[in-house]
Design a protein around this motif. Structure first.
Motif, PDB file in Angstrom:
ATOM      1  N   THR A 180      43.984  58.824  -0.789  1.00 23.15           N
ATOM      2  CA  THR A 180      44.723  60.015  -0.336  1.00 23.15           C
ATOM      3  C   THR A 180      46.229  59.852  -0.532  1.00 23.15           C
ATOM      4  O   THR A 180      47.009  60.608   0.041  1.00 23.15           O
ATOM      5  N   GLU A 210      48.327  62.969  -1.283  1.00 22.32           N
ATOM      6  CA  GLU A 210      48.144  64.163  -0.461  1.00 22.32           C
ATOM      7  C   GLU A 210      49.478  64.573   0.168  1.00 22.32           C
ATOM      8  O   GLU A 210      50.270  63.729   0.580  1.00 22.32           O
ATOM      9  N   PRO A 266      46.243  65.582   7.238  1.00 19.52           N
ATOM     10  CA  PRO A 266      44.865  65.170   6.968  1.00 19.52           C
ATOM     11  C   PRO A 266      43.859  66.151   7.534  1.00 19.52           C
ATOM     12  O   PRO A 266      43.961  66.558   8.693  1.00 19.52           O
ATOM     13  N   ASP A 305      49.946  60.366   4.362  1.00 21.39           N
ATOM     14  CA  ASP A 305      49.543  60.796   5.702  1.00 21.39           C
ATOM     15  C   ASP A 305      50.640  61.664   6.297  1.00 21.39           C
ATOM     16  O   ASP A 305      51.599  61.162   6.875  1.00 21.39           O
ATOM     17  N   ASN A 355      50.417  63.748   8.805  1.00 21.80           N
ATOM     18  CA  ASN A 355      50.140  64.176  10.176  1.00 21.80           C
ATOM     19  C   ASN A 355      51.469  64.419  10.898  1.00 21.80           C
ATOM     20  O   ASN A 355      52.296  63.502  11.000  1.00 21.80           O
TER      21      ASN A 355
END
Length: 295
Positions: free
Chosen positions: A68, A71, A75, A196, A198
């Protein structure tokens, strides 16, 4: 019921193909604190993490984030049988085992399965396992295996299996390694570039809504920091000697705090622990049940 174990357990999350480059490896190493100490820019040992030459190595924990890495969205939590809120989720534990030194660039495929759902009464624990194999079609050799859990607050109580865990006890003697790493104020902002996004780790308002005084460091950033500190302190900085690493996320880290890392040689493995060093939270746990297995 937000979580339906009859649907979740054994669910195949499919496979995804991903690629990584030396630049990704370098960014990951910088994000977990490599090259941050005075003199690291001149040290051949330290430069094995941060210089893209023939000596570049890959810390095995990179395999956890590689699928990932590129990305840019938060998530997703689109898990079969699990209707859960990202704000109620924290990372519970993480492990990786590698078949050999990870290549500094490549293409692989990972297939992931939900393996268990535990009912802890006031929370649920969801386990998943992934196997990464070389090549765009996943037909090559196995590269690594990952197993992880997430802790979902407020989603237990359906009378399901509670699960079990055996704590890893640290030896009752002085550690063979003791070091500290000062987390920079921008550490979480740097680490989020490793895939990540988040908002818990960057957005103060989101962190406050989740009950934290400020955005917290990614658990996987602490995980990588601890593995690197143990590798540097007990394995001469040679990442190829790491066969695997397991840890349970036992507490949060706020950017600006210091992580104290201790390690004990124990036969064919290293037992580790990580706590906060100094300040009002001195001694608070960060990473527990740490085991570094040797290749």
């Amino acid at each position: 019921m937000p979580i339906d174990p009859s649907i979740a357990i054994g669910a195949d999350l499919g496979s995804r193909t991903f690629s990584w480059t030396e630049s990704d490896v370098l960014l990951y190493h910088l994000a977990v604190g490599a090259g941050s100490r005075p003199g690291d820019n001149l040290s051949p040992t330290a430069l094995r993490y941060t210089l893209d030459d023939a000596a570049l190595q890959v810390l095995p924990s990179f395999g956890v984030v590689a699928p990932t890495f590129h990305e840019t969205d938060p998530p997703p939590l689109d898990l079969p049988g699990c209707d859960i809120d990202l704000a109620q989720v924290v990372h519970g534990s993480q492990s990786i085992s590698v078949s050999g030194p990870l290549p500094t660039s490549g293409t692989a495929s990972v297939r992931t399965t939900l393996t268990d759902v535990w009912d802890k009464g006031k929370a649920a624990v969801i386990w998943q396992e992934g196997v990464a194999t070389a090549g765009p079609d996943g037909a090559g050799e196995e590269l690594w295996r990952v197993r992880s859990s997430i802790f979902v607050k407020g989603e237990g109580g359906w009378g399901g299996e509670r699960g079990s865990a055996t704590p890893v006890l640290t030896p009752e003697r002085e550690p063979d390694h003791l070091s500290s790493y000062a987390v920079t104020p921008h550490q979480a902002l740097l680490y989020r570039l490793c895939g990540d996004r988040n908002p818990l780790h960057a957005d103060p308002a989101f962190a406050a809504a989740a009950g934290f005084p400020a955005p917290i460091l990614h658990g996987l950033c602490s995980y990588g920091i601890v593995l690197r500190e143990l590798t540097d302190g007990l394995l001469g900085g040679d990442a190829s000697r790491v066969g695997g690493f397991t840890g349970r996320f036992a507490g949060v880290v706020l950017p600006g705090e210091t992580i104290r890392v201790a390690g004990w040689r124990d036969g064919g493995q290293v037992i580790g622990s990580a706590t906060i060093a100094g300040g009002e939270r001195d001694g608070s746990p960060v990473l527990a049940d740490c085991v570094l297995s040797l290749a």
